[in-house]
Design an enzyme around this catalytic site. Sequence first.
Site, PDB file in Angstrom:
ATOM      1  N   ASN A  43      -5.857  -8.885  -2.115  1.00 18.65           N
ATOM      2  CA  ASN A  43      -5.755  -9.167  -3.552  1.00 18.65           C
ATOM      3  C   ASN A  43      -5.505 -10.660  -3.764  1.00 18.65           C
ATOM      4  OD1 ASN A  43      -2.797  -9.638  -3.494  1.00 18.65           O
ATOM      5  ND2 ASN A  43      -2.774  -7.479  -2.898  1.00 18.65           N
TER       6      ASN A  43
ATOM      7  N   PHE B  45       9.126  -6.628  -8.314  1.00 23.70           N
ATOM      8  CA  PHE B  45       8.237  -7.326  -9.244  1.00 23.70           C
ATOM      9  C   PHE B  45       7.270  -6.318  -9.850  1.00 23.70           C
ATOM     10  CE2 PHE B  45       8.744 -11.966  -8.955  1.00 23.70           C
ATOM     11  CZ  PHE B  45       9.788 -11.998  -8.053  1.00 23.70           C
TER      12      PHE B  45
ATOM     13  N   LYS C 234      12.110   3.082  -8.588  1.00 22.09           N
ATOM     14  CA  LYS C 234      12.391   2.500  -7.271  1.00 22.09           C
ATOM     15  C   LYS C 234      13.865   2.133  -7.120  1.00 22.09           C
ATOM     16  CE  LYS C 234       7.638   0.814  -7.102  1.00 22.09           C
ATOM     17  NZ  LYS C 234       6.655   0.287  -6.187  1.00 22.09           N
TER      18      LYS C 234
HETATM   19  N1  CTP Z   1       5.685  -2.276  -3.646  1.00 23.26           N
HETATM   20  C1  CTP Z   1       6.116  -1.778  -2.439  1.00 23.26           C
HETATM   21  N2  CTP Z   1       5.285  -1.001  -1.692  1.00 23.26           N
HETATM   22  C2  CTP Z   1       4.048  -0.691  -2.136  1.00 23.26           C
HETATM   23  C3  CTP Z   1       3.612  -1.179  -3.390  1.00 23.26           C
HETATM   24  C4  CTP Z   1       4.460  -1.982  -4.119  1.00 23.26           C
HETATM   25  O1  CTP Z   1       7.255  -2.060  -2.037  1.00 23.26           O
HETATM   26  N3  CTP Z   1       3.258   0.064  -1.378  1.00 23.26           N
HETATM   27  C5  CTP Z   1       6.630  -3.145  -4.426  1.00 23.26           C
HETATM   28  C6  CTP Z   1       6.076  -4.487  -4.806  1.00 23.26           C
HETATM   29  O2  CTP Z   1       6.373  -5.471  -3.832  1.00 23.26           O
HETATM   30  C7  CTP Z   1       6.768  -4.767  -6.131  1.00 23.26           C
HETATM   31  C8  CTP Z   1       6.972  -3.392  -6.725  1.00 23.26           C
HETATM   32  O3  CTP Z   1       6.888  -2.468  -5.642  1.00 23.26           O
HETATM   33  O4  CTP Z   1       8.042  -5.340  -5.962  1.00 23.26           O
HETATM   34  C9  CTP Z   1       5.954  -3.031  -7.764  1.00 23.26           C
HETATM   35  O5  CTP Z   1       4.649  -3.217  -7.221  1.00 23.26           O
HETATM   36  P1  CTP Z   1       3.342  -3.028  -8.114  1.00 23.26           P
HETATM   37  O6  CTP Z   1       2.147  -3.278  -7.262  1.00 23.26           O
HETATM   38  O7  CTP Z   1       3.477  -3.775  -9.402  1.00 23.26           O
HETATM   39  O8  CTP Z   1       3.458  -1.507  -8.505  1.00 23.26           O
HETATM   40  P2  CTP Z   1       3.154  -0.183  -7.754  1.00 23.26           P
HETATM   41  O9  CTP Z   1       4.444   0.498  -7.480  1.00 23.26           O
HETATM   42  O10 CTP Z   1       2.274  -0.428  -6.566  1.00 23.26           O
HETATM   43  O11 CTP Z   1       2.370   0.647  -8.870  1.00 23.26           O
HETATM   44  P3  CTP Z   1       0.987   0.305  -9.612  1.00 23.26           P
HETATM   45  O12 CTP Z   1       0.142  -0.454  -8.607  1.00 23.26           O
HETATM   46  O13 CTP Z   1       0.455   1.627  -9.970  1.00 23.26           O
HETATM   47  O14 CTP Z   1       1.337  -0.541 -10.807  1.00 23.26           O
END
Ligand code: CTP
Length: 404
Positions: free
Chosen positions: A211, A329, A347
């Site tokens: 990404n 975040f 979370k």
């Molecule tokens: N995160 C994580 N593990 C994952 C995905 C995300 O620990 N597999 C953490 C990211 O580092 C961030 C937070 O969760 O601090 C939110 O990540 P984000 O990508 O915004 O959200 P998601 O939980 O992945 O949900 P979505 O993509 O559906 O918005």
Amino acid sequence: MDSIIKDKNITVCVTGGIAAYKAVYLCSFLKKKGAIVRVIMSKSATEFVTPLTFKSITNNPVITTMFDNSDFIPHIGISELSDIIIVAPATANCIAKAASGIADDMISTVLLSATCPKIIVPAMNTQMYVNPVTQRNINTIKNFGFLVMEPDTGLMACGTTGVGRFPEIESIYGFIIQNCAARNHYFSGKKVLITAGGTIEDIDPVRYISNRSSGKTAFAFAETFISLGASVTIIAGNVSDIIMDSYIKKYGNENIISVRSAHDMKKSVEEKINSTDILCMCAAVADYTTECNTLKIKKNENTLNLSLIKTLDILGSLHKKTNQVFIGFAAESNNLELYASEKLNKKSLDFVIANQITGEKTAFGGDKSELIVLSNTGKRESFFYKSKNENAYLVLEYIARSLS
Ligand code: CTP
């Protein structure tokens, strides 16, 4: 949230180099941020720019000599009055004088008598800058506590290309924030774990899914945590080389763990989490991965179906200990606050830092961000569009205060 330097007394010392005109922009920038800016010019600086220019920009008298009757402020007075002193541009001559304790004009005298943070922004011809004498002098003043910026590399006024250029104003401002404004050691003794950048999910030996995350925000938070007294470990996925290199130059690479996939990042976080006080999950972890083919996929068919498998949520699967603080975040294109608060709850985070990833003020890839921080106590704070360094400082100051 206000700028960090609002109402701070900043003395800008301008010495005689072609970059003296850029100091005008620096003064204007600092003034717009709310600082009270005063200028001292060396005699040779006045050959490049007139004192009137600085006087008009700062609305303050400009000091050009030790014994100027009209706008006279004793050197001790200005040293005591200043919260920060910046020498920009700093010539080789001015650095040499500071290194040897010479005090034969207003700038060198102020530098010798001031006890506030003193920032030096060298800008000069490449050969003068790389000359071992100048380098020795820079090391000497660093050892005396001066904060010395690295000049930029690029096309010089004399037509050559090399190191010695006056840095961008935003970089100077970032340096001020990291080194001076952050004098409160809110996180002293705390061990902070920060994840940075995107993860890479391999499809075959050639291709991968990732990404647009550059890691800029994570590294800005890392530097700010350090300046606030914390010891920081970074688990870095796919981040910009420039950002990583500039961090390593300042802090070394001992506390950086490089990982590739979401799976690797999860393993590394799990290994470190027990010795962590504050987890700051800046990384844009891939939500889906795919089984990596050991051989390169050939383009035989018109369509190719990849089967994607959900990755495990790193933050969501950790068990927070009583005294640990988890910061997550939320990067969203829509429903920013709603989705961010859902993540905060789901979370079990202490804070979620939300930013919009679409539109003009996107934080993705750029140097600026606009953030909203939600806390598990129901509080909400906005941080307007400004440099990532400044926002990192303001956010962490807010978090530190909320925690105490
Ligand atoms: N995160 C994580 N593990 C994952 C995905 C995300 O620990 N597999 C953490 C990211 O580092 C961030 C937070 O969760 O601090 C939110 O990540 P984000 O990508 O915004 O959200 P998601 O939980 O992945 O949900 P979505 O993509 O559906 O918005």
